[in-house]
Design a protein around this motif. Sequence first.
Motif, PDB file in Angstrom:
ATOM      1  N   ALA A   1     -42.459  79.054  13.483  1.00  0.00           N
ATOM      2  CA  ALA A   1     -42.655  78.423  14.798  1.00  0.00           C
ATOM      3  C   ALA A   1     -44.084  77.929  14.962  1.00  0.00           C
ATOM      4  O   ALA A   1     -44.319  76.820  15.466  1.00  0.00           O
ATOM      5  N   LEU A   2     -45.044  78.733  14.546  1.00  0.00           N
ATOM      6  CA  LEU A   2     -46.451  78.327  14.656  1.00  0.00           C
ATOM      7  C   LEU A   2     -46.750  77.101  13.797  1.00  0.00           C
ATOM      8  O   LEU A   2     -47.449  76.180  14.224  1.00  0.00           O
ATOM      9  N   VAL A   3     -46.211  77.101  12.591  1.00  0.00           N
ATOM     10  CA  VAL A   3     -46.438  75.957  11.693  1.00  0.00           C
ATOM     11  C   VAL A   3     -45.802  74.699  12.283  1.00  0.00           C
ATOM     12  O   VAL A   3     -46.413  73.623  12.292  1.00  0.00           O
ATOM     13  N   MET A   4     -44.585  74.830  12.808  1.00  0.00           N
ATOM     14  CA  MET A   4     -43.908  73.673  13.386  1.00  0.00           C
ATOM     15  C   MET A   4     -44.682  73.131  14.584  1.00  0.00           C
ATOM     16  O   MET A   4     -44.854  71.909  14.727  1.00  0.00           O
ATOM     17  N   GLN A   5     -45.153  74.030  15.447  1.00  0.00           N
ATOM     18  CA  GLN A   5     -45.796  73.588  16.679  1.00  0.00           C
ATOM     19  C   GLN A   5     -47.250  73.193  16.475  1.00  0.00           C
ATOM     20  O   GLN A   5     -47.675  72.122  16.910  1.00  0.00           O
ATOM     21  N   ARG A   6     -48.010  74.050  15.815  1.00  0.00           N
ATOM     22  CA  ARG A   6     -49.454  73.810  15.676  1.00  0.00           C
ATOM     23  C   ARG A   6     -49.800  73.044  14.403  1.00  0.00           C
ATOM     24  O   ARG A   6     -50.658  72.150  14.423  1.00  0.00           O
ATOM     25  N   GLY A   7     -49.149  73.391  13.297  1.00  0.00           N
ATOM     26  CA  GLY A   7     -49.503  72.766  12.029  1.00  0.00           C
ATOM     27  C   GLY A   7     -48.954  71.363  11.874  1.00  0.00           C
ATOM     28  O   GLY A   7     -49.686  70.427  11.533  1.00  0.00           O
ATOM     29  N   LEU A   8     -47.651  71.211  12.161  1.00  0.00           N
ATOM     30  CA  LEU A   8     -47.004  69.914  11.961  1.00  0.00           C
ATOM     31  C   LEU A   8     -46.937  69.082  13.237  1.00  0.00           C
ATOM     32  O   LEU A   8     -46.579  67.901  13.177  1.00  0.00           O
ATOM     33  N   GLY A   9     -47.276  69.688  14.378  1.00  0.00           N
ATOM     34  CA  GLY A   9     -47.179  68.958  15.644  1.00  0.00           C
ATOM     35  C   GLY A   9     -45.757  68.573  15.985  1.00  0.00           C
ATOM     36  O   GLY A   9     -45.517  67.542  16.620  1.00  0.00           O
ATOM     37  N   LYS A  10     -44.793  69.406  15.596  1.00  0.00           N
ATOM     38  CA  LYS A  10     -43.379  69.116  15.823  1.00  0.00           C
ATOM     39  C   LYS A  10     -42.720  70.235  16.632  1.00  0.00           C
ATOM     40  O   LYS A  10     -41.613  70.685  16.326  1.00  0.00           O
ATOM     41  N   GLY A  11     -43.398  70.670  17.663  1.00  0.00           N
ATOM     42  CA  GLY A  11     -42.845  71.698  18.522  1.00  0.00           C
ATOM     43  C   GLY A  11     -41.561  71.242  19.194  1.00  0.00           C
ATOM     44  O   GLY A  11     -41.358  70.055  19.451  1.00  0.00           O
ATOM     45  N   MET A  12     -40.685  72.194  19.483  1.00  0.00           N
ATOM     46  CA  MET A  12     -39.396  71.942  20.151  1.00  0.00           C
ATOM     47  C   MET A  12     -38.516  70.969  19.370  1.00  0.00           C
ATOM     48  O   MET A  12     -37.698  70.256  19.943  1.00  0.00           O
ATOM     49  N   SER A  13     -38.636  70.950  18.068  1.00  0.00           N
ATOM     50  CA  SER A  13     -37.835  70.033  17.252  1.00  0.00           C
ATOM     51  C   SER A  13     -36.344  70.351  17.344  1.00  0.00           C
ATOM     52  O   SER A  13     -35.508  69.520  16.990  1.00  0.00           O
ATOM     53  N   TRP A  14     -36.014  71.542  17.824  1.00  0.00           N
ATOM     54  CA  TRP A  14     -34.632  71.982  17.936  1.00  0.00           C
ATOM     55  C   TRP A  14     -33.980  71.547  19.244  1.00  0.00           C
ATOM     56  O   TRP A  14     -32.773  71.659  19.417  1.00  0.00           O
ATOM     57  N   PHE A  15     -34.756  71.054  20.215  1.00  0.00           N
ATOM     58  CA  PHE A  15     -34.256  70.875  21.574  1.00  0.00           C
ATOM     59  C   PHE A  15     -33.063  69.919  21.638  1.00  0.00           C
ATOM     60  O   PHE A  15     -32.032  70.221  22.236  1.00  0.00           O
ATOM     61  N   ALA A  16     -33.181  68.747  21.025  1.00  0.00           N
ATOM     62  CA  ALA A  16     -32.126  67.739  21.131  1.00  0.00           C
ATOM     63  C   ALA A  16     -30.851  68.154  20.421  1.00  0.00           C
ATOM     64  O   ALA A  16     -29.765  67.672  20.751  1.00  0.00           O
ATOM     65  N   GLY A  17     -30.956  69.045  19.458  1.00  0.00           N
ATOM     66  CA  GLY A  17     -29.771  69.441  18.706  1.00  0.00           C
ATOM     67  C   GLY A  17     -28.949  70.517  19.373  1.00  0.00           C
ATOM     68  O   GLY A  17     -27.903  70.912  18.854  1.00  0.00           O
ATOM     69  N   GLY A  18     -29.416  71.014  20.522  1.00  0.00           N
ATOM     70  CA  GLY A  18     -28.679  72.069  21.196  1.00  0.00           C
ATOM     71  C   GLY A  18     -28.990  73.439  20.623  1.00  0.00           C
ATOM     72  O   GLY A  18     -29.813  73.600  19.716  1.00  0.00           O
ATOM     73  N   HIS A  19     -28.313  74.440  21.163  1.00  0.00           N
ATOM     74  CA  HIS A  19     -28.627  75.822  20.788  1.00  0.00           C
ATOM     75  C   HIS A  19     -28.316  76.118  19.331  1.00  0.00           C
ATOM     76  O   HIS A  19     -28.983  76.947  18.704  1.00  0.00           O
ATOM     77  N   PHE A  20     -27.306  75.456  18.760  1.00  0.00           N
ATOM     78  CA  PHE A  20     -27.011  75.706  17.345  1.00  0.00           C
ATOM     79  C   PHE A  20     -28.119  75.158  16.441  1.00  0.00           C
ATOM     80  O   PHE A  20     -28.344  75.678  15.341  1.00  0.00           O
ATOM     81  N   ALA A  21     -28.815  74.125  16.894  1.00  0.00           N
ATOM     82  CA  ALA A  21     -29.943  73.614  16.108  1.00  0.00           C
ATOM     83  C   ALA A  21     -31.061  74.635  16.068  1.00  0.00           C
ATOM     84  O   ALA A  21     -31.716  74.823  15.025  1.00  0.00           O
ATOM     85  N   ALA A  22     -31.316  75.314  17.180  1.00  0.00           N
ATOM     86  CA  ALA A  22     -32.342  76.355  17.200  1.00  0.00           C
ATOM     87  C   ALA A  22     -31.963  77.498  16.266  1.00  0.00           C
ATOM     88  O   ALA A  22     -32.795  78.027  15.517  1.00  0.00           O
ATOM     89  N   ILE A  23     -30.687  77.881  16.297  1.00  0.00           N
ATOM     90  CA  ILE A  23     -30.218  78.933  15.387  1.00  0.00           C
ATOM     91  C   ILE A  23     -30.360  78.464  13.942  1.00  0.00           C
ATOM     92  O   ILE A  23     -30.787  79.230  13.059  1.00  0.00           O
ATOM     93  N   GLY A  24     -30.032  77.201  13.689  1.00  0.00           N
ATOM     94  CA  GLY A  24     -30.117  76.665  12.335  1.00  0.00           C
ATOM     95  C   GLY A  24     -31.523  76.688  11.772  1.00  0.00           C
ATOM     96  O   GLY A  24     -31.718  76.879  10.563  1.00  0.00           O
ATOM     97  N   LEU A  25     -32.519  76.496  12.632  1.00  0.00           N
ATOM     98  CA  LEU A  25     -33.908  76.513  12.157  1.00  0.00           C
ATOM     99  C   LEU A  25     -34.408  77.926  11.909  1.00  0.00           C
ATOM    100  O   LEU A  25     -35.037  78.202  10.882  1.00  0.00           O
ATOM    101  N   TYR A  26     -34.123  78.836  12.826  1.00  0.00           N
ATOM    102  CA  TYR A  26     -34.780  80.143  12.762  1.00  0.00           C
ATOM    103  C   TYR A  26     -33.930  81.263  12.148  1.00  0.00           C
ATOM    104  O   TYR A  26     -34.477  82.308  11.777  1.00  0.00           O
TER     105      TYR A  26
END
Length: 848
Positions: free
Chosen positions: A415-440
């Motif tokens: 999560a830190l790398v996605m948000q702070r390192g890559l500047g891609k925070g909340m990348s799971w939002f548009a995909g719905g809750h299953f997208a968040a599960i898929g990432l983490y």
Amino acid sequence: MSLLSPRWGLRRSLLAIGPVLLIAPLLALKQHYSLPEPEISLFDARTGLPQISEARILGYAKYLSEDIGYRTVGTYEHALADDWMVEQAEAAKRHCESVVKASGRRLECEVWRQQGSGTHRFDMMSKRLYKSYQNLTNIIVRLSDGTPEGKAHALLLNSHLDSTLPSPGAADDAISVGIMLDCIRVLVDTPGWSPAHAVVFLFNHAEESLQDGSHLFSTQHPIAHTVRAVINLEAAGTTGRELLFQATSEEMVEAYSHVPRPFGTIFANDVFNSGVLLSDTDFRQFEEYLDVPGLDIAIVGNSYLYHMRKDLVENIEAGVAQNMGENTLALIRHLTAAGSALPTLKAGFAHKRMHMVYFGLMGRFFIYRFSTAKVLYGALFAGALALARGHAVGAGVRAVGTGILGSMLVPNLVALVMQRGLGKGMSWFAGGHFAAIGLYAPATLLGAMVSQLLVPATDEKAVFAAIVLLQAAAAFGIQLLNIGSAAAFFISGLPLFASLLLNNVALTTRRGEVSLWAYTLGQFLPLLTGTLIMVPTVEVFVPLTGRLGDVPADNIVASLIAFLGAQALPLAVPFAHRFGRQTLRRMVLVLAALTLANMALYARRDVFDAMHQKRLFVLHLENVTTHEHHLHIASADGAPGFHELVHDIMTEFAGLQTAIEPVVMDDYNSDWDSLYPFSAFLSPYKIELPKDASYASPWIAEGTGFSLEAVDDVTDLVAGTRSLTVKINHPGLIWTVIAFDAHVLQWNLDKNPPAEFARHHVKEASFYKADAWTLELVVRLPASGERGIGFNFIGLQEKAMWPAKRAVKEQGGPAMVLFERLDAWLDEKTGGTVDALLMGCVAGTAVV
């Protein structure tokens, strides 16, 4: 040696148990998403009896949300909805009377249109807040057997007619209004039905303005004292089964167990009562002022559309209204029947802690008391201790503890790398809750596996026994604190205990061996229940977390999925010790590659899309004191790109090219007091707008302008106090707010103002054309002797809210001219991924 023995390798073992374990989440998902077929007809073709009709319910919802439209308290549309609701109630009464006349049934239908004014305290987000309302209305229908005895004890059903500022409110809460109207029809048309106890249908008309309508009913209606229990119908989404997320008595939970399709758990109840969700419903007023128990029930799936423009009937899933309607009807019939617990629910129940565990599982609804839970969980803990004897449980506990830490740490690092390192925070939002599960989820499993490389090689069975012991200890220890959610650990720990016991007795012949059957049998129920808990939890929290302002949303979501995922797969850690270190290293490499690939894939995703939109808050503010016009823009999420969007808006609509910085958001930023205290979540920018030299403000003209004045003003120099009534005049404005600093000794809001010099916020919401209100004050004079009190004041232009007032845009002044252009520009610029709340405001300062 067992049939499925440790001699099998990783691939063969996964092929053996994988299909069986795959059934568990599939069964859970099937149950979670199962909805009844929508009914079109008003009567059952087979029995001839009346039935809940989704078509009729959605017809009501469509009329309210689309034909009338945005029903914000204080608007013309709000008044239209009031007229419509009175017509519906009177029509229901006439129909009832005709049925009674024809059949002679013991049934009486009564209707009230309540109108009144009041004040109440409404603390929210750790802020002290006060409400004042004028001439607000409620429409009430009571069905009873017509006798004083039958009216003495009543069940209250509540929904709200109004919608919030940027939303037409088809689901929130027009669908509930439709359900209550259809329940009235079915009950009246059911031959022979006569309630032993009355049922009161409250169509309250001011929930979104901080529960003014329910406060009005609870404190002023003549039949409010007869209410013994309440069922509140709400919506924070548009799909899925409605969730029982708050229950406050064992009798009401028992009543709920009789509905056709129960969907509620003590886990949801504990989460909501913890305050984590920062949400509230009318249920709060009924608890506080009627002091009665009840059930709070809401549609929660797809809450991306909650309080958004797309809360429309076309986005409500088929079967949602049917499911909620049939469950509600069953509750009414059960609680109003002879022999129900309703008369026993005296005042005082609402503030008693409920000592009951309840949860639904595969169509069954389980209920048992805390005392029973302590016995069950204690017995499991004792059994786990006995089963752990003879094993190196200390080493197993270290392995499990390390696994838990790893499963939480690695997804948070991702999560830190996605948000702070890559500047891609909340990348799971548009995909719905299953997208968040898929990432983490893969990162969670990686953390559990890689952590085991940090501990010595440990006996597989010792780790298994440690898992059983820790689950049982957690269940027993948490239940001793009277926290019902301990059941989650019991539901997981019991099959683990049973499978290990069976393993020792029947599945293996060698000491220390663990059969794959033990994994299969032990893991099935935790995976089933874990999925049933995780999916609705993430459904609620993923959209919500993406709108909590400048918070580490990725870390919150990662932690939630990691915790729930670890609970759903408790046997992952002992399984890691089954095949030796070399195989474990290969597992880690595969999971690491999958996690990195996931991160690369999600880094390319857009955060928002047309059905998972960014909420943008935009105010066109005219200051009648300084005569300046500003555009205020804020976001309630930490997704990247907001600063650049604000800069583009500034360039396009203000003609400015200078750098812009966010302004401070605190209790003294009165530009956002219309949304106080939710405004604390916002990251605001302020842009000065060019002013048309020919513009003549209608808000400063004497007699028609926005003004504050003091009347009945008396200063007592001996006592060191000043008594006054502040009169706020706001023709054409709604949702006015005043903020001021003073040491208040007395006022007409409540009997205990802060005993110190403090900042005060008082918000108003009134019926259409109610254009004045007052605040009575007794304040302590400051040591300086200065009499004047400085007020910030702000209100919303009733005819300057886009798109709600699109039809009368010519009457909205400069704000609507700008909003029409800005809304079209945003739609084109962002590809429809932004839902903007566009409000014209008038504000100023005054010393009185």
